[in-house]
Design an enzyme around this catalytic site. Structure first.
Site, PDB file in Angstrom:
ATOM      1  NE  ARG A  65      -6.673   0.225  11.024  1.00 27.54           N
ATOM      2  CZ  ARG A  65      -5.442   0.178  10.561  1.00 27.54           C
ATOM      3  NH1 ARG A  65      -4.695   1.274  10.572  1.00 27.54           N
ATOM      4  NH2 ARG A  65      -4.947  -0.942  10.094  1.00 27.54           N
ATOM      5  CE  LYS A  77      -0.223  -0.371   5.028  1.00 24.59           C
ATOM      6  NZ  LYS A  77      -1.082  -0.652   6.194  1.00 24.59           N
ATOM      7  CG  MET A 119       9.087  23.729  -0.944  1.00 27.11           C
ATOM      8  SD  MET A 119       7.975  24.585  -2.053  1.00 27.11           S
ATOM      9  CE  MET A 119       6.964  25.520  -0.927  1.00 27.11           C
ATOM     10  CE1 TYR A 124      11.495  32.433   3.599  1.00 28.13           C
ATOM     11  CE2 TYR A 124      12.016  30.092   3.425  1.00 28.13           C
ATOM     12  CZ  TYR A 124      11.604  31.286   2.838  1.00 28.13           C
ATOM     13  OH  TYR A 124      11.307  31.309   1.510  1.00 28.13           O
TER      14      TYR A 124
END
Ligand SMILES: *Cc1c(COP(=O)(O)O)cnc(C)c1O
Length: 376
Positions: free
Chosen positions: A139, A40, A312, A264
């Site tokens: 779940r 998966k 990023m 940043y």
């Protein structure tokens, strides 16, 4: 092998290690237990088709996915064995599942109704399905306490569909044998209450951790995932062979005077004359932003600190102590490079998450470069 994909940042994936990790699972549970590798989420982010090819020499019984679309991708890639779709599937997707010969895993009677209807519309007979028994995961799955009741409904579902397997999923096998045994007992109780001959069903329960911790619960099949892809299944369990190496090239080197600020928020300030190397990788590639000012990379077999916030597309490391380093050199952010390697688990812990999330968070921007050492 092409090297042209290794220009900026990439993942190296060792197919041989994937194969050997599945072999270790098989050695733990024994030859007679079927293997259902979980592929998966694009084989935990590493590439499903390559993972299936790497595992093929061990002749797994079938493959496990989470969604119908993943199952269809397996079929499109030519995989013909059983494909179990483990997550409950949304209404409207049952026909597509049947059309591609996927085996849905059902968690309630409304799902059974939808499957029966889809089978009738498709003119299918004896379409196989598995049922999940909820023994504490919550779940998904039919309640273990009510197996007599829902079992009767399954038995009366008609000839369009056939129950071929039954499973449960453990919540704490990575840390706790006792809780896992409790779930197994509940599961066995549910199996006993079902109006089906257990020998006609494939019974399965174990994820990677359970297969290693309690191999006697291997039943008819096991469903390993993380361990195959080089993720530890538990701190106290045998470690897998590493599979993944995350690498990025140095794209710029700067000599900076004292007081220079970085990134940043200018969260890092040079205390003296320093050498900074900018790596062509950032959180847009799936490198966790939380490694800023905390993580490290390995360059020329030496560990160097990640400084400042990760952006990023770029990440900066301090290479003041590594004089010989040049632009174009390769930095390793996860895995390999000798004794100084950074393990997947170390990165996950620093990032406040788990190895699964690191792997599945690696973005499509990173080429997956599969390699095979050809060893068994
Ligand atoms: C993902 C998954 C597994 C595999 O678990 P790992 O911890 O990765 O080994 C097994 N069974 C089910 C139902 C799953 O969803």
């Amino acid at each position: 092998m092409s090297t042209d994909r290794r220009t900026r940042a990439w993942i190296e994936v060792q197919a041989g290690a994937v194969r050997r990790n599945l072999r270790r699972i098989r050695e733990a549970v024994g030859e007679d237990v079927a293997l259902i590798p979980m592929v998966k989420a694009d084989a935990y982010g590493l590439g499903m088709s390559r993972a299936v090819a790497a595992l093929a020499p061990l002749d797994p019984w079938g493959m496990g996915v989470a969604t119908v679309t993943e199952g269809v991708t397996l079929r499109t890639g030519g995989y013909v064995g059983p494909v179990l779709v483990f997550s409950p599937i949304p209404p409207g997707t049952y026909e597509r599942a049947l059309e591609h010969g996927l085996t849905p895993c059902l968690s309630d009677l409304s799902a059974l109704g939808l499957l029966v209807q889809a089978a009738a519309r498709a003119g299918a007979s004896a379409a196989p399905y598995h049922v999940e028994v909820d023994t504490g995961m919550g779940r998904a799955g039919f309640d273990w306490r009510e197996a007599g009741t829902w079992g009767r409904e399954l038995a009366e579902a008609g000839s369009g569909v056939t129950l071929t397997g039954c499973f449960t999923h453990f919540h704490s096998a990575d840390v706790d044998a006792e809780a896992t045994r409790v779930q197994w007992k509940r599961f066995e109780g549910a199996l006993d209450a079902l109006p089906f001959d257990r020998r006609t069903l494939m019974i399965h329960a174990c994820n990677s951790a359970a297969a290693l911790r309690l191999p006697e619960l291997g039943a008819d099949g096991v469903r390993p995932g993380i361990y195959l892809y080089g993720g530890a299944a538990g701190r106290d369990l045998p470690p897998p062979e590493p599979v993944v190496t995350l690498r990025a090239r140095i794209v710029l080197i700067k000599e900076v005077p004292p007081g220079s600020t970085l990134g940043y928020g200018a969260t890092h300030v040079a205390r003296g004359w320093r050498r900074w190397a900018t790596l062509g990788i950032g959180y847009g590639d799936g490198l966790p932003r939380s490694l800023g000012n905390r993580g490290s990379a390995v360059i020329r077999r030496r560990r160097v600190p990640i400084i400042g916030r990760i952006s990023m597309d770029l990440t900066v490391v301090d290479i003041t102590d590594l004089e010989e380093v040049e632009v174009g050199d390769v930095a390793t952010l996860v895995g390999g490079d000798g004794v100084q390697g950074v393990t997947l688990e170390e990165v996950a812990e620093l990032a406040g998450t788990i190895n699964y999330e690191i792997l599945t968070g690696l973005s499509p921007r990173l080429p997956r470069v599969w390699m095979d050492d050809g060893r068994d």
